[in-house]
Design a protein around this motif. Structure first.
Motif, short mmCIF file in Angstrom:
data_model
loop_
_atom_site.label_atom_id
_atom_site.label_comp_id
_atom_site.label_asym_id
_atom_site.label_seq_id
_atom_site.Cartn_x
_atom_site.Cartn_y
_atom_site.Cartn_z
N GLN A 132 23.07 22.37 37.49
CA GLN A 132 23.80 23.39 37.95
C GLN A 132 25.00 23.64 36.64
O GLN A 132 26.26 23.77 37.14
N LYS A 168 25.08 16.25 42.25
CA LYS A 168 25.02 17.03 43.51
C LYS A 168 26.21 16.72 44.45
O LYS A 168 26.69 17.50 45.28
N LEU A 197 18.93 22.75 45.28
CA LEU A 197 20.27 23.51 44.95
C LEU A 197 20.30 25.11 45.19
O LEU A 197 21.37 25.69 44.75
#
Length: 334
Positions: A232, A180, A122
């Protein structure tokens, strides 16, 4: 520990340099000018995790048997890279660090005697020039496999990597891959326009396109029975709301993504490939959404159009202006 890193672009170069910095015996694979630069001057890292020059063994394929390997090529190059190094990968843990949904499954098929696990990087890094990589945004790397608890191989690989950079073994890796994939919706528009990810999100016309593609991708995931993982700032509960929200409300997700990127311009991996004159992995990003939609008996016209526009830029070498993108996408998002 003897560690092999196959593919030393932005992501693989970062992993290789940081593992070398903490004392592992690292061997890397590279090609062309990148291979020449590493052999001559080492692999130079700077940015968010500090500076380091890794003096590592480098060749087009691994020359010695590693105890642990990281596969960090572009998704479209993974199968060929596995076959070229298969003899030395048999029987060890292979960590597949790739975008999209297919990489881990493909590695498991090609390396039945190995413990293959996936990894989601990430952090953001840029391949600045041959032999030089810069970390523009620091963040975690998550390892696992399947939709249950992480296998023992992922736990051990995460422990080793965590000594060099933040890394964690997680449950529901498949769901995290899908999250993702949603985050990677940002990659197409920089590749189409030549703008940084922050500039794309800051342009209200492009942000509308990004939000529409993101919502479409999220809905396709639910049609495929996905339970999104938490990474995230995004999780299954939030994305379920985003999938149904009006576009003006859903644009909060791209704005959240921009805040997490920081101020250093992030070109994204797809634009970096365009700038180097290489084929992108867009078929494994927005193109993966199109494939998954087809498997669900649905269409993903926005993601299909963005995939086609990236391929157009690959062919012509000419970026589109934000106004041109907005005009061409208008029939799909209005």
């Amino acid at each position: 520990m003897r560690i092999g890193v196959i593919g030393t672009g932005a992501i693989g170069g970062t992993i290789a340099a940081l593992l070398d910095r903490v004392g592992h015996l690292v061997e890397v694979t590279a090609r062309g000018a990148q291979l020449e630069a590493i052999r001559a001057d080492g692999l130079r890292l700077d940015g968010g995790w500090g500076t380091h020059t890794a003096r590592v063994a480098a060749a087009e394929t691994l020359r010695t048997g590693p105890e642990l390997a990281f596969l960090c090529t572009k998704a479209q190059d993974a199968a060929a890279a596995i076959r070229a190094n298969a003899d030395l990968l048999d029987g060890i843990t292979v960590v597949v660090v790739q975008n999209g949904l297919a990489g881990l499954r493909e590695a498991q098929q090609l390396l039945p005697g190995s413990d293959c696990v996936g990894a989601l990087a990430l952090y953001a890094a840029s391949f600045l020039s041959p032999g030089r990589v810069s970390v523009t945004t620091t963040a975690n790397t998550y390892l696992g496999a399947g939709d249950g608890p992480p296998p023992a191989a992922a736990v051990e690989a995460a422990r080793i990597l965590d000594a060099a950079m933040p890394a964690f073994a997680i449950d529901n890796f498949t769901g995290a891959q899908w999250t993702k994939l949603i985050v990677n919706q940002i990659n197409a528009l920089p590749a189409i326009t030549g703008l940084s990810a922050q500039e794309v999100i800051g342009d209200r016309r492009l942000r509308a396109v990004l939000t529409a593609s993101l919502q479409e991708a999220t809905r396709i995931g639910y049609a495929r029975g996905v339970r999104y993982g938490s990474i995230q700032g995004l999780d299954d509960r939030l994305l379920r709301v985003v999938a149904r929200a009006p576009r003006w409300a859903a644009q909060g997700v791209p704005l959240l993504m921009r805040r997490r990127m920081g101020s250093t311009p992030n070109p994204g991996s797809t634009l970096q490939s365009i700038r180097r004159g290489q084929l992108t992995e867009i078929d494994y990003l927005n193109g993966a959404v199109v494939d998954e939609a087809r498997a669900a008996g649905q269409d993903a016209p926005i993601n299909a159009a963005l995939t086609a526009l990236v391929h157009e830029v690959e062919r012509t070498g000419a970026f589109l202006t934000p106004a041109e993108v907005a005009e061409r996408m208008r029939p799909l998002i209005s």
